[in-house]
Design a protein around this motif. Structure first.
Motif, short mmCIF file in Angstrom:
data_model
loop_
_atom_site.label_atom_id
_atom_site.label_comp_id
_atom_site.label_asym_id
_atom_site.label_seq_id
_atom_site.Cartn_x
_atom_site.Cartn_y
_atom_site.Cartn_z
N ASN A 50 -7.53 18.71 16.37
CA ASN A 50 -6.20 19.32 16.26
C ASN A 50 -5.21 18.18 16.16
OD1 ASN A 50 -5.49 18.53 19.10
ND2 ASN A 50 -7.22 19.90 19.49
N ILE A 51 -3.93 18.47 16.13
CA ILE A 51 -2.96 17.39 15.96
C ILE A 51 -2.40 16.88 17.29
CG2 ILE A 51 -2.29 18.05 13.63
CD1 ILE A 51 0.14 19.46 14.82
N ASN A 52 -2.96 17.32 18.41
CA ASN A 52 -2.51 16.87 19.72
C ASN A 52 -3.31 15.64 20.14
OD1 ASN A 52 -2.40 16.62 22.68
ND2 ASN A 52 -1.25 18.53 22.60
N SER A 53 -2.64 14.50 20.27
CA SER A 53 -3.33 13.24 20.54
C SER A 53 -4.04 13.26 21.89
CB SER A 53 -2.35 12.07 20.48
OG SER A 53 -1.34 12.20 21.47
N ALA B 139 0.84 -1.19 0.00
CA ALA B 139 0.00 0.00 0.00
C ALA B 139 0.88 1.24 0.00
CB ALA B 139 -0.91 0.00 1.23
N PRO B 140 0.69 2.15 -0.94
CA PRO B 140 1.46 3.39 -0.91
C PRO B 140 1.04 4.23 0.28
CG PRO B 140 -0.30 3.54 -2.53
CD PRO B 140 -0.29 2.13 -2.04
N LEU B 141 1.93 5.10 0.70
CA LEU B 141 1.60 6.04 1.77
C LEU B 141 0.71 7.11 1.14
CD1 LEU B 141 2.26 6.25 4.73
CD2 LEU B 141 4.16 7.75 4.17
N ASN B 142 -0.59 6.88 1.29
CA ASN B 142 -1.56 7.69 0.56
C ASN B 142 -2.65 8.12 1.54
OD1 ASN B 142 -4.05 8.23 -0.90
ND2 ASN B 142 -3.03 7.50 -2.73
N PHE B 143 -2.54 9.34 2.05
CA PHE B 143 -3.52 9.78 3.03
C PHE B 143 -3.68 11.29 3.01
CE2 PHE B 143 0.50 9.92 5.32
CZ PHE B 143 0.43 11.11 6.04
N LYS B 144 -4.79 11.74 3.57
CA LYS B 144 -5.07 13.16 3.68
C LYS B 144 -5.56 13.43 5.10
CE LYS B 144 -7.36 17.00 1.29
NZ LYS B 144 -6.10 17.74 1.12
N VAL B 145 -5.01 14.48 5.71
CA VAL B 145 -5.37 14.86 7.08
C VAL B 145 -5.94 16.28 7.08
CG1 VAL B 145 -4.50 15.31 9.40
CG2 VAL B 145 -3.58 13.39 8.08
N LYS B 146 -7.03 16.46 7.80
CA LYS B 146 -7.56 17.80 8.04
C LYS B 146 -7.94 17.91 9.50
CE LYS B 146 -9.26 19.59 3.65
NZ LYS B 146 -10.37 20.33 3.01
N THR B 147 -7.80 19.12 10.05
CA THR B 147 -8.19 19.36 11.43
C THR B 147 -9.07 20.60 11.51
OG1 THR B 147 -6.38 20.84 12.05
CG2 THR B 147 -5.94 18.47 12.18
N GLU B 148 -9.70 20.76 12.66
CA GLU B 148 -10.57 21.91 12.88
C GLU B 148 -9.79 23.23 12.87
OE1 GLU B 148 -14.26 21.86 13.67
OE2 GLU B 148 -13.71 20.19 12.39
N ASN B 149 -8.50 23.18 13.27
CA ASN B 149 -7.72 24.42 13.33
C ASN B 149 -6.84 24.59 12.09
OD1 ASN B 149 -6.03 22.37 13.98
ND2 ASN B 149 -5.12 23.34 15.78
N ASN B 150 -7.39 24.14 10.95
CA ASN B 150 -6.82 24.43 9.62
C ASN B 150 -5.52 23.72 9.31
OD1 ASN B 150 -8.95 26.25 9.00
ND2 ASN B 150 -7.94 27.83 10.24
N GLU B 151 -5.21 22.65 10.02
CA GLU B 151 -4.13 21.78 9.57
C GLU B 151 -4.64 21.02 8.35
OE1 GLU B 151 -1.04 21.13 10.71
OE2 GLU B 151 -1.10 22.57 12.34
N ASP B 152 -3.84 20.97 7.31
CA ASP B 152 -4.30 20.32 6.09
C ASP B 152 -3.08 19.84 5.31
OD1 ASP B 152 -5.45 19.51 3.74
OD2 ASP B 152 -6.52 21.37 3.34
N TYR B 153 -2.89 18.53 5.26
CA TYR B 153 -1.78 18.03 4.46
C TYR B 153 -2.10 16.67 3.87
CZ TYR B 153 -0.36 15.68 8.86
OH TYR B 153 -0.32 14.95 10.02
N GLU B 154 -1.41 16.38 2.78
CA GLU B 154 -1.69 15.17 2.01
C GLU B 154 -0.36 14.55 1.60
OE1 GLU B 154 -4.59 14.00 -1.75
OE2 GLU B 154 -3.78 16.02 -1.60
N HIS C 283 -18.21 13.63 18.16
CA HIS C 283 -17.00 14.46 18.13
C HIS C 283 -16.48 14.47 16.70
CE1 HIS C 283 -14.68 10.75 17.91
NE2 HIS C 283 -15.25 10.31 19.03
N ASN C 284 -15.42 15.19 16.48
CA ASN C 284 -14.94 15.40 15.12
C ASN C 284 -13.65 14.64 14.82
OD1 ASN C 284 -17.06 17.25 14.60
ND2 ASN C 284 -15.91 18.85 15.67
N ILE C 285 -13.47 13.49 15.48
CA ILE C 285 -12.25 12.71 15.27
C ILE C 285 -12.64 11.39 14.64
CG2 ILE C 285 -10.29 11.64 16.43
CD1 ILE C 285 -11.39 13.88 18.70
N TRP C 286 -12.21 11.18 13.42
CA TRP C 286 -12.58 9.95 12.72
C TRP C 286 -11.58 9.68 11.60
CZ3 TRP C 286 -13.46 11.71 7.80
CH2 TRP C 286 -13.95 13.01 7.66
#
Length: 494
Positions: free
Chosen positions: A327-330, A86-101, A342-345
């Motif tokens: 957010n990105i804090n676990s 599986a390629p490293l293929n993912f997209k992350v978004k957070t409520e505080n505008n973290e956004d990377y792919e 909640h908004n974590i999924w």
């Protein structure tokens, strides 16, 4: 007949232990409460879709040129499975505008982390070197229960540190720590409480052995393991739910719901100690209760399985994984998981990696949200039906809004599994998916070192609740490792 070993539960750990023991000419019986083997790693059908309940990522498998522990173990068992890297293929978004792919491999991920925060590269190189040392030290520890401290200085330095403290020590920027640590979701513990060695070993598998997926369905893998177990003269009985374990004439007497009785010299449980000692033993075990009280169950959750009647690329589902956090804090994310809504999924699109995941011109999308402890503590049947449907609708809405991808109009099949579903099917306490959380001193290293001291007479445990924690690779390996130890030292009461 008196069996050498009876295994309760035919999950990955139970099947792995059964195969290894039968391969070594032991008389082995597996008792499974359901009509199908596999536990959480199974497949179910809805309409024309076959959904895998879990196991979308197989770690520590590797390639022919760089084989991992699980691949080598399957070779030992003479089990051949088809996998796809599986390629490293993912997209992350957070409520505080973290956004990377990320689309590519671990090197692309490192470049992305450097782009997001200058100064990340050197600390990431150091981290990767440390994961190698940790892996080598762990392999020696598994075989000898001790290591030469001078030979593995960084292993010993970080042995008692949590992830954040250890990564801070190697000067990794705070933002990079949390972005790298999005994978805490697969281990189930917050980074400020997760033992660094556990995280480093997981990342070693992730970096050096890559991620693989099964070309075929979960059940194909499970049936191959069952058939190999039978080929080595092992027996497996289905619809045999164990309700009692007791001692009689220095043997273990196992009684099932059907009224059948079985005797063995040693019993192996592909179940948590919490369930076994609470439900299957009539006499309390104070030492085990003390150990259990020191442990924390991992997260459970609601999983929504969607069968979509359109090709994934035409819908715009071009990532294998999608993540949404507050957010990105676990630690903060886990606190938020104590609420039903909640908004974590996370979301998985198996078709991006595996064209065989569903029929032509269709897509499978799996949405999962997590909870801790008894957040999902709903017993009223009317409330239960409404709440699980509301959660599913909420996840669908969030996915569409977050990633601007319409999926609702393409939904052909939907199935919703809750902690009650998983608990009923597998007997996992609270529907826990990953066994016990690895927190503080209750980490895989501590469990491994104290294994000989904590072992109970004539009973052992394999699977996600065993020594090495949750995950398919750990479950499979635990079955092999525990059975190897039993074969090596023999049951003390034999």
């Amino acid at each position: 007949m008196v069996y050498d070993y009876i295994i309760i539960g035919s999950g990955l750990g139970g099947l792995s232990a059964g195969i290894n023991l039968a391969l070594n000419n032991k008389k082995v019986l597996i008792l499974e409460k359901n009509s199908l083997p596999g536990g959480l790693v199974t497949t179910f059908k809805r309409g024309r879709f076959e959904f895998d309940t879990s196991l979308y990522d197989l770690y520590d498998y590797g390639s022919e040129e760089n084989s991992g522990t699980i691949k080598n173990l399957f070779k030992k068992y003479d089990i051949d499975i088809e996998t796809i890297q599986a390629p490293l293929n993912f997209k992350v978004k957070t409520e505080n505008n973290e956004d990377y792919e990320v689309k590519g491999n671990i090197e692309d991920f490192i470049l992305e982390l450097e782009n997001l925060k200058n100064g990340s590269t050197e600390s990431l190189k150091e981290f990767i070197a440390i994961t190698k040392e940790v892996h080598e030290a762990l392999n020696k520890l598994k075989n000898n229960f001790s290591i030469n401290e001078e030979e593995y200085p960084r292993f010993n330095k970080y042995l008692r540190m949590n992830v954040i403290d250890a990564l801070t020590d190697i000067n990794m920027p705070k933002e990079t720590i949390h972005r790298l640590g999005y994978l805490w979701l697969y281990i189930g513990s917050p980074l400020n409480k997760l033992n660094f060695i556990d995280f480093a070993e997981f990342m070693y598998k992730f970096i050096f052995k890559k991620t693989y997926v099964l070309r075929n369905k979960n059940l194909d893998l499970i049936l191959k393991m069952v058939n190999k177990f039978k080929e080595y003269n092992g027996n497996i009985y289905y619809n045999e739910e164990v309700i009692n374990i007791s001692d009689i004439n220095d043997l273990k007497l196992i009684i099932t719901k059907t009224g059948n009785e079985y005797k063995c010299k040693h019993v192996i449980c592909n179940l948590s100690q919490r369930y076994v000692y609470k439900n299957l033993f009539k006499e309390p075990n104070l030492e085990v209760n003390k150990l259990e009280n020191a442990r924390t169950l991992s997260m459970n959750g609601v999983v929504v399985y969607l069968g979509l009647n359109k090709n994934h690329s035409n819908i715009g589902l071009n990532n294998y994984k999608y993540y949404h956090f507050n957010n990105i804090n676990s630690l903060l994310n886990i606190k938020n998981m104590n609420s039903l809504y909640h908004n974590i999924w996370e979301a998985t699109v198996p078709n991006v990696v595996n064209m065989n995941a569903s029929p032509n011109n269709t897509t499978i999308l799996v949405l999962k949200t997590n909870y801790y402890d008894k957040t999902f503590n709903i017993t009223n049947i009317n409330d239960y039906k409404k709440i699980k449907e509301d959660i599913a609708l909420d996840l669908i809405n969030q996915f569409e809004e977050t990633f601007n991808i319409d999926i609702r109009e393409y939904i052909e099949e939907i199935e919703i599994a809750t902690p009650l579903t998983f608990s009923r099917y597998t007997n996992n306490v609270n529907g826990s998916m990953l066994g016990y959380m690895r927190l503080g001193y209750d980490n895989s290293i501590h469990r491994l070192i104290s294994y000989k001291d904590e072992i109970q007479p004539k009973i052992s445990f394999v699977g996600g609740s065993s020594l090495f924690g949750g995950g398919a690779d750990n479950a499979i390996y635990s079955g092999y490792y525990i059975s190897k130890m039993l074969l090596k030292v023999g049951d003390n009461n034999e």
